[in-house]
Design an enzyme around this catalytic site. Structure first.
Site, PDB file in Angstrom:
ATOM      1  CG  ASP A 246      -1.647  -1.094   1.138  1.00  0.00           C
ATOM      2  OD1 ASP A 246      -2.345  -1.503  -0.072  1.00  0.00           O
ATOM      3  OD2 ASP A 246      -2.176  -1.370   2.123  1.00  0.00           O
ATOM      4  CE  LYS A 268      -7.544  -0.629  -2.596  1.00  0.00           C
ATOM      5  NZ  LYS A 268      -8.765  -1.084  -1.784  1.00  0.00           N
ATOM      6  CG  MET A 381      -8.715   6.317   6.855  1.00  0.00           C
ATOM      7  SD  MET A 381      -9.056   4.887   6.089  1.00  0.00           S
ATOM      8  CE  MET A 381      -9.553   3.666   6.948  1.00  0.00           C
TER       9      MET A 381
END
Length: 459
Positions: A246, A268, A381
């Site tokens: 990632d 991502k 997040m």
């Protein structure tokens, strides 16, 4: 080569240890786990109380005679008086024993190397007695990348050796078999204690028509500090053929991997999923079916907002051997690095890990429960929704003055910690112009980060 390390079988061997201090006890602990017959003499008596051996077996409290030493293969002498040590060494040699005089290498026949003991597998590091501390440091580095279950794998190989030799008479083909067995799922199953499954996998490999099977390890890379990698994660990285990683995995982590491993980036960002989750899972399956050792490397812990559970299900459904290596959860590492206790007897009796990025069309968070007092929130997040998070928590009853902290790049050299109040969380994040991964902490314990900042400023 200044020293030669020979392996001495300990089955039916007699080992004599002479002395009652810490050095003698260390040798006693070393050999008590072996099949050797161990005889312990302590002329001045053995240790008492907490220092005594835990199994309660005491020493023979006298100096050994020549008859006592007869038949000994190894004799370790750990007594202070040099003249007595020299005399005992000569006596032991006279009956054919090899002698080690602890901490006096010139008086003995051999030195004890720094040992890594994995039962059937024993690894030794020696410096010829010139640098024992250096040897121990090297041992610690080697030991960190060796699985604890390595002995089980060696024992299984020994049990199957005759079968393999009979089934695969060609030497080169047999060597290729063992390479597959020691580097594939069988090795991982044995290391995990699943010996019967490892045996079945090795026997399956004996069928030369069977396609070679790969394996997938879903590995947590932790918050970014390579020293926070678990020992198992480091070992698996150094065995990998393919690394699927990632964007949250920094180069400092990837640099610990095997140099020639293929690295496939599938990172991502919000609104930019260049590689879909389904495609990532299929990629892992395809590589494993091609016989590769695949590491799916994910920031933090793969089972905490990392979709590790989805990938585990996909591998199992595809019939791919899969193992999970947990990592240090980002919230724990970032909070600790910033000096924020997630629980505290005077301020927080609970902690909740929550993501601000819910699934499209999914249920909203339970803001009433998240707004409870004496409760720390670790929000993943959440930077882009900081204003909305603060508004919802305040509306649900959390005090506007509740301390908050923002930790960017937690545990890394460029870590940044910002402190404020809940009613100013949106502005705090906005003005920070964050560029790295960040966690938000809400609750009374978040104020501890401000205390640390003031202390550093005063210094």
């Amino acid at each position: 080569m200044r020293v030669f390390l020979a392996s001495i079988p300990l089955d039916r061997a007699r080992v004599v240890i002479i002395g009652g201090g810490d050095a003698a006890l260390a040798k006693l602990r070393l050999f008590r786990a072996s099949p050797a017959e161990v005889i312990w003499f302590a002329p001045d008596g053995g240790p008492l109380g907490p220092a005594a051996p835990v199994d309660g077996a005491g020493p023979i409290v006298r100096t050994p005679t020549r008859d006592d030493l007869a038949g000994a293969r190894l004799v370790f002498i750990a007594i202070e008086e040099e003249a007595a040590a020299v005399e005992l060494a000569a006596l032991a040699r006279s009956v054919g024993a090899q002698v080690n005089v602890i901490d006096r290498p010139a008086l003995g026949d051999f030195q004890t190397p720094a040992l890594i003991d994995r039962d059937e597998v024993v690894i030794a590091v020696a410096t010829g007695g010139s640098g024992p501390i250096l040897a121990r440091d090297i041992r610690a580095r080697i030991e960190s990348v060796l699985p604890q279950g390595l002995g089980r794998l060696a024992r299984l190989a020994g049990e199957l050796r005759a079968t393999v030799k009979a089934t695969v008479p060609d030497f080169l083909a047999r060597r290729r078999f063992w390479e597959r067995a020691f580097r594939g799922p069988a090795a991982d199953l044995a290391a995990a204690g699943r010996t019967s499954e490892a045996r079945r996998e090795m026997l399956r490999l004996l069928n030369v028509a069977s396609p070679e099977q790969g394996v997938v390890h879903i590995v947590g890379a932790g918050p970014g500090d390579p020293e926070l990698l678990t020992l198992k994660a480091l070992r698996v990285l150094q065995d990998a053929d393919v690394i699927v990683h990632d964007r949250l995995v920094p180069d400092a982590i990837l640099d610990r991997a095997r140099r020639d491993a293929r690295r496939l980036y599938v990172g991502k960002t919000r609104g930019d999923h260049s590689v879909s989750q389904d495609r990532i899972e299929q990629l892992m399956i395809d590589e494993a079916r091609a016989g590769q050792r695949v590491v799916r490397l994910k920031g933090g812990d793969p089972f905490v907002f990392g979709r590790g559970g989805e990938e585990l299900e996909a591998m199992r459904a595809a019939g791919v051997a899969v193992f999970v290596v947990p990592g240090v959860t980002a919230a724990l590492a970032c909070a600790a690095s910033a000096g924020i206790p997630l629980t505290h007897r005077g301020h927080a009796q609970a902690v909740t890990f929550v993501t601000a990025q819910g699934r499209a069309g999914g249920a909203d968070a339970d803001w009433t429960s998240l707004a409870a007092p004496n409760h720390t929130l670790a929000i993943y997040m959440g930077a882009e929704r900081a204003e909305n998070i603060a508004t919802r928590l305040i509306a649900a009853g959390r005090a506007p003055s509740t301390p908050v902290a923002v930790v960017e790049n937690g545990s890394r050299p460029d870590e940044r910690v910002l402190a404020g109040r809940l009613d100013g969380l949106g502005a705090l994040v906005r003005n920070a112009r964050l560029t790295g991964p960040a966690l938000l902490f809400v609750g009374e314990t978040a104020a501890f980060s401000a205390i640390d900042s003031r202390a550093e400023a005063a210094a």
